[in-house]
Write a protein that holds these residues in place. Structure first.
Motif, PDB file in Angstrom:
ATOM      1  N   MET A 288       0.820  -1.248  -0.117  1.00 56.35           N
ATOM      2  CA  MET A 288       0.036   0.136  -0.121  1.00 56.35           C
ATOM      3  C   MET A 288       0.747   1.395  -0.135  1.00 56.35           C
ATOM      4  O   MET A 288       0.231   2.309   0.173  1.00 56.35           O
ATOM      5  CB  MET A 288      -0.840   0.155   1.299  1.00 56.35           C
ATOM      6  N   GLY A 289       2.176   1.119  -0.277  1.00 58.97           N
ATOM      7  CA  GLY A 289       3.086   2.300  -0.306  1.00 58.97           C
ATOM      8  C   GLY A 289       2.674   3.443  -0.963  1.00 58.97           C
ATOM      9  O   GLY A 289       2.400   4.676  -0.562  1.00 58.97           O
ATOM     10  N   PRO A 290       2.265   3.435  -2.438  1.00 59.55           N
ATOM     11  CA  PRO A 290       1.844   4.501  -2.942  1.00 59.55           C
ATOM     12  C   PRO A 290       0.812   5.131  -2.447  1.00 59.55           C
ATOM     13  O   PRO A 290       0.669   6.287  -2.510  1.00 59.55           O
ATOM     14  CB  PRO A 290       1.656   3.844  -4.277  1.00 59.55           C
ATOM     15  N   ALA A 291      -0.208   4.602  -2.016  1.00 60.78           N
ATOM     16  CA  ALA A 291      -1.624   4.881  -1.318  1.00 60.78           C
ATOM     17  C   ALA A 291      -1.178   5.667  -0.045  1.00 60.78           C
ATOM     18  O   ALA A 291      -1.785   6.759   0.353  1.00 60.78           O
ATOM     19  CB  ALA A 291      -2.561   3.942  -1.117  1.00 60.78           C
ATOM     20  N   TYR A 292      -0.153   5.148   0.614  1.00 62.13           N
ATOM     21  CA  TYR A 292       0.218   5.642   1.875  1.00 62.13           C
ATOM     22  C   TYR A 292       1.012   7.068   1.508  1.00 62.13           C
ATOM     23  O   TYR A 292       0.482   8.125   2.118  1.00 62.13           O
ATOM     24  CB  TYR A 292       1.181   4.664   2.493  1.00 62.13           C
ATOM     25  N   ILE A 293       1.667   7.054   0.812  1.00 67.09           N
ATOM     26  CA  ILE A 293       2.301   8.409   0.222  1.00 67.09           C
ATOM     27  C   ILE A 293       1.373   9.495   0.093  1.00 67.09           C
ATOM     28  O   ILE A 293       1.368  10.754   0.632  1.00 67.09           O
ATOM     29  CB  ILE A 293       3.426   8.317  -1.144  1.00 67.09           C
ATOM     30  N   SER A 294       0.346   9.117  -0.822  1.00 68.60           N
ATOM     31  CA  SER A 294      -0.760  10.056  -0.989  1.00 68.60           C
ATOM     32  C   SER A 294      -1.415  10.532   0.357  1.00 68.60           C
ATOM     33  O   SER A 294      -1.782  11.621   0.544  1.00 68.60           O
ATOM     34  CB  SER A 294      -1.608   9.414  -2.092  1.00 68.60           C
TER      35      SER A 294
ATOM     36  N   LEU B  56     -10.540   8.117  -2.679  1.00 68.60           N
ATOM     37  CA  LEU B  56     -10.643   7.356  -4.047  1.00 68.60           C
ATOM     38  C   LEU B  56      -9.457   6.341  -3.876  1.00 68.60           C
ATOM     39  O   LEU B  56      -8.128   6.745  -3.913  1.00 68.60           O
ATOM     40  CB  LEU B  56     -10.537   8.094  -5.100  1.00 68.60           C
ATOM     41  N   LEU B  57      -9.903   5.088  -3.746  1.00 69.18           N
ATOM     42  CA  LEU B  57      -8.857   4.013  -3.732  1.00 69.18           C
ATOM     43  C   LEU B  57      -7.826   3.713  -4.991  1.00 69.18           C
ATOM     44  O   LEU B  57      -6.732   3.333  -4.619  1.00 69.18           O
ATOM     45  CB  LEU B  57      -9.545   2.687  -3.126  1.00 69.18           C
ATOM     46  N   TYR B  58      -8.660   3.571  -5.844  1.00 68.38           N
ATOM     47  CA  TYR B  58      -7.972   3.034  -7.148  1.00 68.38           C
ATOM     48  C   TYR B  58      -8.559   4.005  -8.215  1.00 68.38           C
ATOM     49  O   TYR B  58      -9.687   4.206  -8.226  1.00 68.38           O
ATOM     50  CB  TYR B  58      -8.378   1.804  -7.344  1.00 68.38           C
ATOM     51  N   ALA B  59      -7.666   4.377  -9.114  1.00 68.03           N
ATOM     52  CA  ALA B  59      -7.849   5.278 -10.213  1.00 68.03           C
ATOM     53  C   ALA B  59      -8.951   4.729 -11.084  1.00 68.03           C
ATOM     54  O   ALA B  59      -9.590   5.429 -11.663  1.00 68.03           O
ATOM     55  CB  ALA B  59      -6.616   5.684 -11.091  1.00 68.03           C
ATOM     56  N   GLU B  60      -8.983   3.473 -11.267  1.00 67.21           N
ATOM     57  CA  GLU B  60     -10.037   2.853 -11.973  1.00 67.21           C
ATOM     58  C   GLU B  60     -11.589   2.819 -11.544  1.00 67.21           C
ATOM     59  O   GLU B  60     -12.393   2.163 -11.971  1.00 67.21           O
ATOM     60  CB  GLU B  60      -9.805   1.404 -12.635  1.00 67.21           C
ATOM     61  N   GLY B  61     -11.650   3.243 -10.285  1.00 66.11           N
ATOM     62  CA  GLY B  61     -12.840   3.492  -9.766  1.00 66.11           C
ATOM     63  C   GLY B  61     -13.189   2.954  -8.232  1.00 66.11           C
ATOM     64  O   GLY B  61     -12.288   2.235  -7.520  1.00 66.11           O
TER      65      GLY B  61
ATOM     66  N   GLY C  47       1.910  -2.012   5.136  1.00 59.91           N
ATOM     67  CA  GLY C  47       0.208  -2.255   4.662  1.00 59.91           C
ATOM     68  C   GLY C  47      -0.360  -0.936   4.988  1.00 59.91           C
ATOM     69  O   GLY C  47       0.017   0.148   4.567  1.00 59.91           O
ATOM     70  N   SER C  48      -1.352  -1.169   5.631  1.00 69.64           N
ATOM     71  CA  SER C  48      -2.336  -0.048   5.497  1.00 69.64           C
ATOM     72  C   SER C  48      -2.766   0.093   6.852  1.00 69.64           C
ATOM     73  O   SER C  48      -4.019   0.004   7.197  1.00 69.64           O
ATOM     74  CB  SER C  48      -3.488   0.027   4.574  1.00 69.64           C
ATOM     75  N   TYR C  49      -2.327  -0.130   7.981  1.00 65.29           N
ATOM     76  CA  TYR C  49      -2.830   0.058   9.287  1.00 65.29           C
ATOM     77  C   TYR C  49      -3.649   1.266   9.532  1.00 65.29           C
ATOM     78  O   TYR C  49      -3.152   2.345   9.150  1.00 65.29           O
ATOM     79  CB  TYR C  49      -1.690  -0.193  10.528  1.00 65.29           C
ATOM     80  N   ARG C  50      -4.771   1.060  10.292  1.00 65.21           N
ATOM     81  CA  ARG C  50      -5.850   2.255  10.650  1.00 65.21           C
ATOM     82  C   ARG C  50      -4.917   3.412  10.515  1.00 65.21           C
ATOM     83  O   ARG C  50      -4.047   4.099  11.247  1.00 65.21           O
ATOM     84  CB  ARG C  50      -6.227   1.902  11.932  1.00 65.21           C
ATOM     85  N   GLY C  51      -5.652   4.429   9.702  1.00 71.83           N
ATOM     86  CA  GLY C  51      -5.106   5.759   9.664  1.00 71.83           C
ATOM     87  C   GLY C  51      -3.983   5.949   8.434  1.00 71.83           C
ATOM     88  O   GLY C  51      -3.810   6.942   8.077  1.00 71.83           O
ATOM     89  N   MET C  52      -3.336   4.981   7.754  1.00 71.05           N
ATOM     90  CA  MET C  52      -2.707   5.052   6.748  1.00 71.05           C
ATOM     91  C   MET C  52      -1.614   6.256   7.032  1.00 71.05           C
ATOM     92  O   MET C  52      -1.240   7.005   6.027  1.00 71.05           O
ATOM     93  CB  MET C  52      -3.587   5.309   5.549  1.00 71.05           C
ATOM     94  N   GLY C  53      -0.966   6.009   8.241  1.00 73.27           N
ATOM     95  CA  GLY C  53       0.114   7.127   8.270  1.00 73.27           C
ATOM     96  C   GLY C  53      -0.276   8.413   8.728  1.00 73.27           C
ATOM     97  O   GLY C  53       0.321   9.439   9.044  1.00 73.27           O
ATOM     98  N   ALA C  54      -1.523   8.670   8.579  1.00 70.60           N
ATOM     99  CA  ALA C  54      -2.253   9.854   9.167  1.00 70.60           C
ATOM    100  C   ALA C  54      -1.849  10.471  10.412  1.00 70.60           C
ATOM    101  O   ALA C  54      -1.697  11.496  10.828  1.00 70.60           O
ATOM    102  CB  ALA C  54      -3.695  10.260   8.709  1.00 70.60           C
ATOM    103  N   PRO C  55      -2.069   9.287  11.410  1.00 66.00           N
ATOM    104  CA  PRO C  55      -1.845   9.666  12.749  1.00 66.00           C
ATOM    105  C   PRO C  55      -0.426  10.607  12.902  1.00 66.00           C
ATOM    106  O   PRO C  55      -0.374  11.535  13.636  1.00 66.00           O
ATOM    107  CB  PRO C  55      -1.995   8.312  13.629  1.00 66.00           C
TER     108      PRO C  55
END
Lengths: 161, 1122
Positions: free
Chosen positions: B320-326, B449-454, B356-364
């Motif tokens: 989930m790294g790229p989503a995490y960066i975002s 938005l989780l994925y560009a394709e939808g 991975g994508s532990y709750r909050g995805m880096g936001a906390p």
């Protein structure tokens, strides 16, 4: 002296159970895999999370750390000895109503810890409840509604007409 | 939307509640099938190595083994995860391993033990490669390359650079520039149910049925079909209860694909269940990261620009790294009003477990960095920290520099309400010493938005024969009540009661596609789909009845489960009759988050249809003696649109807050050379019930037009600002800022005691010179040399091959068993250490002799001069003994701090004294001095030694953490030890050898502990500090004083957990004899206990801690005397 190699007879939820299995098998596995009592969960297998808590002679223990040989001749109580979904134990009913659990994996162990506490100390204060549940890890609820539900149950029981 | 609701806004208990609370809910762990095989996985012991050769012959020949697989048995395909451009991981390692714990081979066998044994018999020839464990170091040109990724700098998986609005100009125009660097390690999700799978392949039909705890059946099906090259039509993920998710069950499904492959090859069902250690080694954790945040602030306080540079540790593979960066980027410039925003983010590979994508995805953590800076800006401006936040908070109608259009927004109200509820304006000028209040806020896309394709969800509704409705969804409910919430939506829309609605989740054959439960999306996206489907259901039912009754559909009423036409009783029908007359049927609808996507290159533009907001206030108290932070109260005020189910929502808030407390103060996976060394639920400190503060929740409803009945998302909202609010409260309480999470008690204590120097005087112990010299030689010479030597000639661990079990009937019997020749026999009392140690391989035994219920060894006898405690007396029996509590309260109180109720109920007093060392290197299987003997090094010298000895440590730095040891030492107790010839008494001061081993010989049994009865006026106190009371101590001290009038005539001070054995502080004892215990005498004596210490790199805090605890214990003695 002759030692029985296998064949422990253990009282589980009031029934005498005999099984020819290894005395070193953890009680948790015996309950789950041999007796099909799968309400007792295994979260770590090392006595660290409390999901496998059962009562042995009235005390809360981690069944993953009780070798079957030691359970011989003792009374074991598991979550299956309490209510069923159609007829919940009053404490179970209040845990459901108050949202005291989420994923439910730790819940049977929590129930058994609470049962052990309430049988030895019917009106515990919140600090005593916390002490009794210190060995039950829950990742979902932050324990807030669990405490709230338990204290409500204790209060209501103490104020029954 | 102005309407009256029947069920929306009502607290509804979980649909599955009764099943869960009775233990009837079925999880993957509970599933078996006839003929089922048990799978086990061989994992890489190396952080980075080439696989030269794999020899499976021995494993294949083992009893019960059905199949063995390795990476090359799978098609040469990689998990798609975050998109094909990032695909870098095979189902199992091929050619190379890139982290400790990576899957290298797997076995399916008739029993779980056979599978484990076969896995141990697999022999792999590795060529060990240099590993890189730090995201900053990994970017160096000469760092080892983990992958070959052309077109990117070394080990960089993704770069994310943007400038929205002219960041350089903003800084040029700034009056104040506030900057800071922040970092944190890896946090683990710690689901109570570990990952696993049951895969059932049918060779006849080619169907693959899978039961697994996954948040995203849609992706499991897609990925498993792809990496096994199966037709997705043949892969079906089935419904099962899930024991927690938190992002830890949302990515590529390694154990699932492996179980599927084993099942395919064996043609039989295969179940794999990860154990807790495997869960830490290979599970999907949070990413570690380092953040450098700079804010450009105008004289009036306007934030005219913010630049954020950050490196995210991607681990070995991209999930989930790229989503995490975002996700990290989004939190830097969208919450408070910021003029311009710049980013420079990198996703960097290391030889560690994949993020991975532990709750909050880096936001906390990024919110922690930003909110720390908000405090610092307010301080610089001389503004109140809450008022300033309210002034610069985003408001409805704002557009952020990233191009987000804020529609509904109650952020300012949330902040003000949080301040009001915590009592900020009343308290701020009169905060008690060591108390602090902190604030933080957050923004969360609803739904990102989780994925560009939808980003879509589908929901089905079936009308069943019995007139019940069954809602189908692939968004898996991990315990968050989302099934209940979907039932509420459908019931609300159709004017039914939720009890008439069943929910089937996950099943990919029976329910329509959905991206799954992640990113707080289900209430919003699946909820919108559920409402849409309910409308379609009503239309279809009405259409069918209109045909049946030959009346216009528009004239048919549907309410309370009854369809009717006017007052015509012949045309009035309930759902069961409707099912009989018009047939059962199914409707299915798809909801899309239908909006333009952000610019794929820069990330500019809206990321969600709407955004949720929240503010938190936390109040903490810091204990200056230990550095321990107690969170007293957390106030959560959220704008989540409309509250659908307050019971479930409060649960999400509470859980998020307490996970956030863990993240702020305790949780971090600790690595040594790529090996996670705290991979257990004792050493990894997830919050326990004792950590739970008062949590107050409040919701400011905004009725969002895009949400289902006005709701926004909520699942991750409460964790996001929690670490920040706590950190800001700690800063106020201590006057210190911390730039690393977690903020441990050790960090706080070091900061508080920065200016106080202790008389450590290492030179007073001559052997410290030798040790210091050896330690100086460790990095370059001794450690690598001993490591090599130990690997060649060190004692090897014995494989755990099982053992016999005996339960003797008396002591004599036990001694006979112990004396059998050529057998390695271990005594087991409580067994809470021994059995775990046998499983970990730190003990080896042919036979275990269980003495737990020998009556000769049990009970407490109060004699005239001596209290005799049977060795097998449990800790609980001791703490419950009233006479003992009266005579030696320190013994009862101290032992009550051991472990947990469940452990104290079986663990014994002798077992506590004789337990094996808890060193996390030793327990993780390091070939160290303690495990392998004199040819091996001590890993603590160079590794993370925060828990290790500060004094008396030579070859082994593991401390004695038995709480009974310092207590019994201070009480002048003796240990009674028996062999066949008779008994001997050993004073506690002689019970341990210098290295911390006991003097009990292999043919001996501890039979009793004898504690002198107090015969003069005395006082006593035991002080311990650990992560929580039941945890193993970082330091403890037992002080026992004898008094004459107001003067101490004899003192016993014994220190625990700071040396390999309990240490008597004799100089302090001498100094106290004859003392009146004035404040200065107390402090002076306390400081004496540390003389002669020689701390390691990370455990200097223990010197301060033990001095402070001694001071506190002495004061308690004095108070008792008074």
């Amino acid at each position: 002296m002759v030692k029985p190699l296998v064949g422990p007879s253990i009282e589980v939820n009031g029934e005498l159970r005999v099984a020819d299995v290894d005395s070193t098998m953890p009680l948790a596995l015996f309950l789950r895999d041999v007796l099909n009592l799968r309400g007792t969960k295994i979260g770590c297998g090392n006595g660290e999370c409390g999901a496998c808590t059962v009562l042995m002679d009235g005390r809360a223990v981690c069944s993953c750390l009780i070798p079957l040989g030691r359970a011989r001749g003792r009374k074991i109580r598991t979550i299956e000895s309490l209510g069923n979904p159609k007829a919940l134990h009053p404490l179970q009913a209040i845990l459901v109503e108050k949202g005291a659990f989420q994923c439910g994996f730790c819940t049977p162990g929590v129930m058994m810890s609470l049962l052990a506490l309430l049988e030895s100390n019917p009106v515990p204060d919140e600090a005593e409840v916390r002490t009794a549940l210190q060995g039950n890890l829950c990742r979902c609820t932050g324990y807030v509604k669990l405490l709230e539900a338990t204290m409500t149950y204790i209060w209501e029981r103490g104020h029954e007409p | 939307m102005n309407r009256e609701f029947q069920f929306v806004g009502m607290p509804r208990p979980q649909i599955e509640g009764p099943d869960k609370v009775t233990g009837r809910a079925v999880y993957t762990h509970d599933l078996t099938r006839p003929g089922m095989l048990h799978g086990a996985v061989l994992r890489s012991p190396h952080a980075h190595a080439r696989i030269r050769q794999i020899d499976l012959s021995a494993a294949r020949a083992m009893p019960g083994v059905a199949v063995v697989v390795v990476g090359t048995d799978f098609p040469d395909r990689r998990y798609v995860n975050a998109g094909p451009q990032y695909a870098d991981r095979h189902a199992m390692a091929r050619g190379k391993v890139r982290f400790v714990g990576e899957e290298v081979a797997a076995v399916a066998a008739e029993t779980s033990a056979q599978a484990q044994a076969a896995v141990s018999a697999i022999s792999i020839d590795y060529e060990v490669l240099p590993a890189v464990l730090d995201a900053e170091a990994a970017q160096a040109a000469d760092a080892p390359a983990i992958h070959d990724k052309p077109g990117l700098p070394r080990n960089v998986a993704q770069e994310s650079i943007a400038d929205f609005g002219g960041i350089d100009a903003a800084f040029a125009a700034a009056t104040h520039i506030v900057e800071g660097t922040f970092e944190h390690g890896i946090v683990a999700p710690v689901c109570l149910e570990t990952n696993g799978a049951l895969a059932v392949f049918d060779p006849q039909t080619g169907n693959m049925d899978i039961w697994a705890p996954t948040q995203a059946p849609f992706f499991v099906r897609k990925e498993v079909a792809y990496v096994l090259d199966l037709d997705p039509e043949h892969v079906r993920v089935r419904s099962v209860a899930i024991g927690g998710g938190f992002g830890g069950k949302s990515q590529s499904p390694e154990p699932i694909a492996i179980a599927a492959m084993l099942s395919k090859l064996a043609g039989r069902p295969v179940r794999i269940l990860l154990n807790r250690q495997e869960e830490f080694l290979s599970g999907k954790s949070d990413h570690a990261k380092k953040m450098r945040v700079r804010s450009a602030v105008a004289a009036d306080g306007t934030i005219i620009g913010r630049h954020t540079e950050f490196w995210v540790d991607n681990g070995a593979y991209t999930h989930m790294g790229p989503a995490y960066i975002s996700a990290v980027r989004q939190r830097t410039c969208n919450l408070y009003r910021v003029g311009a925003a710049g980013f420079d983010g990198k996703l960097v590979h290391t030889n560690k477990v994949s993020g991975g994508s532990y709750r909050g995805m880096g936001a906390p953590q990024i919110i922690w960095a930003i909110e720390t800076q908000m405090d610092e800006i307010a301080e610089k401006l001389g503004r109140d920290k809450l008022d300033y936040r309210i002034e610069v908070a985003n408001r409805a109608g704002d557009q952020t520099p990233q191009g987000w259009n804020i529609s509904t927004c109650a952020l300012t109200e949330c902040l003000a309400e949080a301040g009001r509820r915590i009592g900020w304006h009343e308290k701020k000028n009169s905060m008690p010493l060591n108390r602090g209040i902190g604030f933080a806020a957050m923004i969360n896309p609803s739904v990102g938005l989780l994925y560009a394709e939808g980003n879509f969800a589908c929901v089905s509704i079936d009308l069943k024969d019995d007139g019940r409705l069954r809602v189908g969804t692939q968004s898996a409910d991990c315990g968050t009540s989302q099934n209940t919430v979907l039932a509420q939506f459908v019931a609300e829309e159709l004017n039914l009661t939720p009890d008439q609605v069943d929910v089937l989740h996950m099943d990919t054959k029976e329910t329509p596609a959905d991206l799954g439960s992640a990113a707080s999306r289900v209430t919003f996206v699946s909820g919108n789909a559920a409402i849409k489907t309910a409308k379609a259901f009503r239309a279809e039912l009405t259409r069918r009845l209109a045909c049946l009754w030959s009346v216009p559909a528009d004239d048919i009423m549907f309410a309370d489960g009854i369809s009717s036409f006017g007052t015509d009783n012949a045309r009035r029908i309930d759902l069961a009759d409707a099912a009989a007359q018009v047939g059962t049927f199914r409707v299915e609808e798809r909801y899309d988050v239908d909006m333009p996507r952000p610019d794929p290159k820069t990330g500019y533009g809206d990321y969600a249809a709407t955004y949720g907001f929240g503010a938190q206030a936390a109040e903490v108290e810091v204990d200056p003696t230990t550095g321990h932070v107690s969170v007293l109260k957390v106030v959560v005020v959220q704008d989540i649109g409309r509250v659908i189910n307050p019971l479930a929502l409060d649960g999400q808030m509470h859980g998020g807050v307490v996970q956030g407390i863990g993240m702020a103060l305790r949780e971090e996976v600790v690595f040594d050379g790529g090996v996670p060394i705290n991979a257990s639920l004792i050493t990894y400190r997830a919050p326990r019930i004792i950590d739970t503060p008062v949590i107050e929740t409040a919701y400011i409803e905004t009725d969002d037009p895009s949400g289902p009945y006005g709701a926004k998302a909520g699942g991750e909202h409460a964790i996001n600002p929690t670490p920040a609010a706590i950190a800001n409260a700690v800063a106020q309480a201590t006057g210190k800022r911390f730039r690393k999470l977690p903020i441990t008690a050790a960090d706080v204590l070091c900061a508080l005691e920065e200016e106080r120097s202790l008389p450590i005087k290492p030179w007073i112990r001559p052997y410290n010179m030798e040790i210091a010299t050896a330690r100086a030689l460790y990095p370059k010479i001794l450690f690598p040399g001993l490591k090599k030597l130990g690997a060649a000639v060190g004692r090897k661990p014995r494989p755990a091959n099982g053992h016999d079990y005996e339960r003797p009937s008396d002591l004599e019997d036990a001694l006979v068993a112990l004396g059998r020749p050529n057998r390695k026999v271990k005594i087991m009392a409580g067994g809470t250490d021994l059995q775990v140690g046998l499983r970990q391989g730190v003990y080896a035994a042919d036979s275990v002799v269980d003495i737990s219920d020998l009556s000769d060894l049990k009970g407490i006898m109060i004699g005239d001069g001596v209290i005799r405690i049977g060795a097998a007396t449990t800790i609980s029996e001791l703490t419950e003994h009233e006479d003992l509590l009266r005579m030696h309260p320190m013994l009862s109180d101290g032992l009550a701090k051991i472990a947990t109720r469940q452990i104290r109920n079986v663990a014994t007093i002798a077992g506590d004294l004789a337990q094996e060392k808890r060193c996390w290197f030793f327990r993780s299987g390091a070939q160290c001095y303690k495990a392998g003997g004199v040819s091996c090094p001590c890993y603590a010298v160079l590794g993370d030694n925060r828990h290790h000895s500060v004094m008396g440590a030579g070859r082994c730095a593991a401390p004695c953490v038995a709480d009974a040891a310092p207590i019994l030492t201070a009480l002048d107790a003796s240990v009674v030890i028996a062999d066949y010839a008779g008994e001997r008494r050993v004073p506690m001061t002689n019970f341990y050898r210098w290295s911390g081993e006991t003097v009990v010989a292999t043919n001996e049994i501890i039979t009793a502990i004898e504690v002198p009865r107090p015969n003069v006026a005395h006082t006593q106190a035991f002080e311990k500090h650990a992560g929580w009371d039941g945890d193993f101590a970082d330091a403890s001290v037992a002080v026992h004083l004898a008094w004459q009038e107001d003067r101490v005539i004899k003192a016993r001070i014994s220190l625990g957990a700071v040396a390999p054995l309990p240490v008597r502080a004799k100089s302090a004892e001498r100094a106290l004899a004859g003392s009146w215990l004035t404040d200065s005498a107390v402090r002076a004596a306390a400081e004496m206990v540390i003389a002669g210490a020689l701390p390691l790199s990370d455990n200097g805090y223990k010197c301060n801690l033990i001095v402070n605890l001694t001071e506190r214990a002495l004061r308690k003695n004095r108070d008792q005397r008074a």
